[in-house]
Design an enzyme around this catalytic site. Structure first.
Site, PDB file in Angstrom:
ATOM      1  N   ARG A  59       0.827  -1.214   0.000  1.00 15.28           N
ATOM      2  CA  ARG A  59       0.000   0.000   0.000  1.00 15.28           C
ATOM      3  C   ARG A  59       0.860   1.263   0.000  1.00 15.28           C
ATOM      4  NH1 ARG A  59      -4.309  -0.939   2.916  1.00 15.28           N
ATOM      5  NH2 ARG A  59      -3.869  -3.167   2.884  1.00 15.28           N
ATOM      6  N   ALA A  83      -2.358  -3.158   6.520  1.00 15.61           N
ATOM      7  CA  ALA A  83      -3.740  -3.041   6.986  1.00 15.61           C
ATOM      8  C   ALA A  83      -4.574  -4.151   6.370  1.00 15.61           C
ATOM      9  CB  ALA A  83      -4.323  -1.674   6.645  1.00 15.61           C
ATOM     10  N   SER A  84      -3.918  -5.267   6.041  1.00 15.72           N
ATOM     11  CA  SER A  84      -4.600  -6.441   5.509  1.00 15.72           C
ATOM     12  C   SER A  84      -5.398  -6.067   4.266  1.00 15.72           C
ATOM     13  CB  SER A  84      -5.480  -7.064   6.594  1.00 15.72           C
ATOM     14  OG  SER A  84      -6.021  -8.289   6.186  1.00 15.72           O
ATOM     15  N   HIS A  85      -6.688  -6.380   4.241  1.00 20.65           N
ATOM     16  CA  HIS A  85      -7.517  -6.194   3.045  1.00 20.65           C
ATOM     17  C   HIS A  85      -8.163  -4.812   2.968  1.00 20.65           C
ATOM     18  CE1 HIS A  85     -10.215  -7.335   6.312  1.00 20.65           C
ATOM     19  NE2 HIS A  85     -11.153  -6.650   5.680  1.00 20.65           N
ATOM     20  N   THR A 136      -3.836  -8.781   0.973  1.00 21.48           N
ATOM     21  CA  THR A 136      -2.670  -7.949   0.696  1.00 21.48           C
ATOM     22  C   THR A 136      -1.397  -8.466   1.334  1.00 21.48           C
ATOM     23  OG1 THR A 136      -4.263  -6.141   0.886  1.00 21.48           O
ATOM     24  CG2 THR A 136      -1.964  -5.526   0.536  1.00 21.48           C
TER      25      THR A 136
END
Length: 503
Positions: A59, A110-112, A257
C-alpha cells in the site's frame, strides 16, 4: 491525538493517507521505539542488543511508515533488519530462521482494507502480540516522544522473501516425497495476488514446474486498481473464478494484501472459501490422522460440523477472532487434545505443523500438494468436499446498538434471547455455544435444520446476526421468531432485521 483510536484487536490500524490520517510517520516512529523497549523487556536483553526485522505490504503509505518505524526502533537503541516488501507470515518466520533470528518483527499492513488505511502487526518468538500488549505499546508511544533523539542502532537492508519462498518450496517437495527440481510439472495454477505482496508465489510455483498462465495482478500496486485484495470480497472472487475458467486451470489461489489469508477456486471455477475451505483442509488433515479436533470460529455451518464428523474428526466452535481460535487450539493441545488446525471462516488459518502461524500462503501450499497428488490419480480437490452439505439459504445482518452503553445493551439482548430459548418449543441452545447465543431450529417438521447466531461485536456497537437454513423460507421464519423476542429490547436498531424479513 487519542492513540487508543489506533487499537484494532491485536493490531494497530488506522487511516494513513490524507488530512485525517491518524497513523502518521511520527506515530509510527513512536511505536517503533515503544516496540524496541517492549522487546528488550520481554527478552531480558539490553535494548542495544535487540534486533527487530521489519517489512511492509504494497500500500502507498507503506514505504514512509516502514522508514519511520525503523527510525523509532533505532532511536530506542535497537538494530533493524529492513526487508522491504514482505508478507506478514514471512515476518514471523524470520524470527525462527537461524541466519536471521531477530528478537522481534514488525509488519506494516492493513490487511484487506482500502489503500488509505495502514497498520502495524508485531511479533515475538512466542507469536503475535495480544490485545493487552497493543494497549501497552500505544500508551508508551503516547507518553514518549522521539523528537530530538538520534539514530543509534543500525538499519540494514536485507532480503527475506526469497528465503521464505525456499521454505515453501521445501514443504512442497517434502509433501510430494521428492527431491526433483520441478515436482509440480503438469499442474496448472492461476495466482491472483490482488496487487498485494504475494505476487512472488506465482514465480515460486513456476520455478517448481507449475503452469501459471492466467495469473493476474501479481505486481505490487498500493492503490489496488483491479479489485480489493480480499478472499471474502465478491468481486475479487468472481475475478479469479473467471480467470481459472478462461484458461482451463486446475485451480486458482487468491491472497489478501499481506498473505495471511487465502482462498482457492476449483477447476470448475467454484469458490472454495469460508466453510468449503475449512472442510477441504479438514478433510486433508483428518485423512492423514483421524480423530483430531478442528477449531473454528463460531459462525461455521451445521453442514461443516457433520462433514468433519463424517471424516472422523471433532468440530470445536469457538469465538470469532483469529487470535482467539489460535489460542484455543494451542490450549487444547496443551491439554492433550490433538488439534492440528485453527481456522476462521474469513480465511485466517493456522496449522500446528507451521507453529500455529496465521499463514494463508502456507495453507495454499498444503492444498497444492494434495491437488498435485489427486491430479496424478485423475481427481481434483473439489472431490474431497463433494459430500459437504451446504445450506439452502444464508444471511448475515448487522444490528446497530444505539444505547450509550452498547456492551451492556448487547449483553441484555443476548440474555433475553437465551431466556426465551430455554423454554421455547423448537428452539435448541447449541451445546457448543461459546459466543453470544446460537440457536438451532426444527423447521417444517424437520429437526435441527436451521440456526442463527447472535453475538456482540468485539469492538463496534453492533450485534452481528448470522442465519442458515436447510429448507426454503427457513431463514425468514427464524428471523421473524427472533424479531418477536427482540422487539422489546431497548437500544437496538431492528430496522435491518425487519427489512430482511420483508425481503
Amino acid at each position: 491525538m487519542d492513540f487508543m483510536k489506533l487499537k484494532s484487536g491485536t493490531d494497530v490500524r488506522g487511516t494513513a493517507v490524507g488530512d485525517q490520517a491518524l497513523l502518521t510517520p511520527d506515530v509510527a516512529r513512536r511505536l517503533g521505539a515503544a516496540f524496541a523497549r517492549f522487546t528488550a523487556e520481554k527478552t531480558g536483553k539490553p535494548v542495544e542488543e535487540v534486533t527487530i526485522s521489519i517489512g511492509r505490504d504494497s500500500r502507498i503509505s507503506g514505504p514512509a511508515l516502514l522508514a519511520a518505524t525503523a527510525e523509532g526502533i533505532s532511536m530506542a537503541g535497537a538494530s533493524v533488519m529492513d526487508f522491504g516488501l514482505c508478507t506478514t507470515p514471512a515476518m514471523y518466520m524470520s524470527i525462527l530462521t537461524p541466519e536471521f533470528a531477530p528478537d522481534g518483527a514488525v509488519m506494516v499492513t492493513a490487511s484487506h482494507h482500502p489503500y488509505d488505511k495502514n497498520g502495524l502487526k508485531f511479533f515475538l518468538k512466542e507469536g503475535g502480540l495480544e490485545g493487552g500488549d497493543i494497549t501497552r505499546l500505544l500508551e508508551d508511544a503516547r507518553d514518549n516522544d522521539t523528537c530530538g533523539l538520534l539514530l543509534k542502532g543500525a538499519i540494514t537492508p536485507r532480503e527475506f522473501l526469497p528465503v521464505y519462498a525456499s521454505q515453501l518450496a521445501e514443504r512442497i517437495r517434502k509433501g510430494l516425497d521428492t527431491d526433483v527440481a520441478k515436482p509440480l510439472l503438469g499442474l496448472h495454477v492461476v495466482v491472483d495476488a490482488g496487487n498485494g505482496a504475494g505476487g512472488f508465489y506465482a514465480r515460486l510455483l513456476e520455478d517448481l514446474g507449475a503452469w501459471i498462465e492466467g495469473s493476474q495482478f501479481l505486481e505490487p500496486d498500493g492503490m489496488f486498481p483491479n479489485h480489493i485484495p480480499n478472499p471474502e470480497n465478491t468481486e475479487a472472487m468472481a475475478s479469479v473464478c473467471s480467470a481459472v475458467k478462461a484458461v482451463g486451470a486446475d485451480l486458482g489461489v487468491i491472497f489478501d494484501t499481506d498473505c495471511d489469508r487465502a482462498a482457492i477456486v476449483d477447476a470448475d471455477g467454484r469458490e472454495i472459501n469460508r466453510n468449503r475451505l475449512i472442510a477441504l483442509i479438514s478433510a486433508i488433515l483428518l485423512d492423514e490422522k483421524p480423530g483430531q479436533t478442528i477449531v473454528t470460529d463460531s459462525v461455521t455451518s451445521s453442514g461443516l460440523k457433520k462433514f468433519i464428523g463424517d471424516w472422523g474428526g471433532e468440530h470445536y466452535r469457538y469465538k470469532r477472532g483469529y487470535r482467539n481460535v489460535i489460542n484455543e487450539a494451542i490450549r487444547l493441545n496443551e491439554e492433550g487434545i490433538s488439534c492440528p488446525l485453527a481456522i476462521e471462516t474469513s480465511g485466517h488459518a493456522a496449522l500446528k505443523e507451521n507453529h500455529f502461524l496465521d499463514d494463508g500462503m502456507y495453507l495454499v501450499t498444503v492444498l497444492i500438494i494434495r491437488a498435485m497428488r489427486l491430479k496424478q490419480d485423475g481427481m481434483t480437490l473439489g472431490s474431497l468436499i463433494a459430500d459437504l452439505q451446504e445450506p439452502v439459504e444464508s444471511k448475515e445482518i448487522r444490528l446497530n446498538i444505539t444505547a450509550p452503553d452498547f456492551r451492556e445493551a448487547g449483553k441484555e439482548a443476548i440474555s433475553q434471547v437465551l431466556d426465551y430459548a430455554s423454554g421455547a418449543e423448537g428452539w435448541h441452545i447449541a451445546p457448543d455455544n461459546r459466543e453470544g447465543v446460537r440457536i438451532a431450529f426444527d423447521l417444517d417438521g424437520g429437526m435441527d435444520n436451521g440456526w442463527f447466531l447472535l453475538r456482540l461485536s468485539v469492538h463496534d456497537p453492533v450485534l452481528p446476526l448470522n442465519a442458515e437454513s436447510d429448507v426454503p423460507g427457513g431463514v425468514a421464519q427464524m428471523l421473524q421468531a427472533l424479531y418477536q423476542v427482540l422487539k422489546t429490547c431497548p437500544g437496538i436498531d431492528l430496522a435491518p432485521l425487519e427489512n430482511a424479513i420483508e425481503a
